[in-house]
Enzyme design. Sequence first.
Site, mmCIF file in Angstrom:
data_model
loop_
_atom_site.group_PDB
_atom_site.id
_atom_site.type_symbol
_atom_site.label_atom_id
_atom_site.label_comp_id
_atom_site.label_asym_id
_atom_site.label_seq_id
_atom_site.Cartn_x
_atom_site.Cartn_y
_atom_site.Cartn_z
ATOM 1 N N ASN A 1 4.904 -9.629 -0.079
ATOM 2 C CA ASN A 1 3.558 -9.727 -0.676
ATOM 3 C C ASN A 1 3.598 -10.495 -1.998
ATOM 4 O O ASN A 1 2.685 -11.268 -2.298
ATOM 5 C CB ASN A 1 2.936 -8.339 -0.861
ATOM 6 N N ASN B 1 -3.296 -1.687 -5.200
ATOM 7 C CA ASN B 1 -2.151 -1.527 -4.306
ATOM 8 C C ASN B 1 -2.568 -1.999 -2.919
ATOM 9 O O ASN B 1 -3.759 -2.020 -2.595
ATOM 10 C CB ASN B 1 -1.760 -0.044 -4.254
ATOM 11 N N HIS C 1 -1.865 -1.168 1.178
ATOM 12 C CA HIS C 1 -1.309 -0.150 2.070
ATOM 13 C C HIS C 1 -1.437 -0.631 3.512
ATOM 14 O O HIS C 1 -2.488 -1.161 3.897
ATOM 15 C CB HIS C 1 -2.069 1.174 1.864
ATOM 16 N N ASP D 1 -2.250 6.727 -2.785
ATOM 17 C CA ASP D 1 -3.124 6.106 -1.768
ATOM 18 C C ASP D 1 -4.552 6.643 -1.807
ATOM 19 O O ASP D 1 -5.203 6.766 -0.767
ATOM 20 C CB ASP D 1 -2.558 6.337 -0.348
#
Length: 216
Positions: free
Chosen positions: A15, A108, A110, A151
């Site tokens: 990423n 973030n 996920h 998360d």
Amino acid sequence: MMLSLALFASGNGSNLIAIFNAIQNKQLDSRINLVLSNNSESGALQFAREHGLNAIHLSSKTAPNHHDFITTMLQNLTDAHINFIALAGYMKIVPAEVITYYKNKIVNIHPALLPRFGGPGMYGLHVHEAVLKSGEKKTGATVHFVDEIYDHGAIILQKEVDVLETDTPQTLAERVLKVEHEIYPRTLQLFAEHRVQVDHNRVTILSAPNFTHVKN
Ligand code: GRF
């Protein structure tokens, strides 16, 4: 706004590479001014060093005292004039002090459609194993804000990926990762364009200003 980015990573760094490439290709108006990893052996750190990025290894080994750890993290962020943090496979909790300091400025990615298949233990292939076991026909990738809970922060952008009958956790992970590489730089560009609004944990994406009004 030009994002002055810090990327936090623990693993391969694909990423990080996707974001780096998007910047090179002028699809993302940012600079990577810091790469931070808790893992001295990580591909992310290696890539950063090979490409002349400002890179540091910061872990409970390099800074065993938690207070020193936080101070070092904040110091590096301020020294590099960071205004936005993107977690890219960072396997550690970001200290609450840093989350408070960078409120709504840490995101973030996920590898599933949160809020499903997130939370403690849901990382790497575990996520895709759980998706396959559930019989879901769709999975995907989610970019979300980072708060104190794993998360959990508000969702900014998601893209679906079909689950195939023939999928193994590995094949699914591969297809989801491709989508991650597409939506992570794109989401960061939305921030660079000031198009992400957050109000009481609700995210609105403002549409792009329409410059081309062609009428026949
Ligand atoms: C990605 O699947 C990401 O969603 C998760 O960790 C993985 C990191 O991969 N948070 P990489 O290190 O960017 O290749």
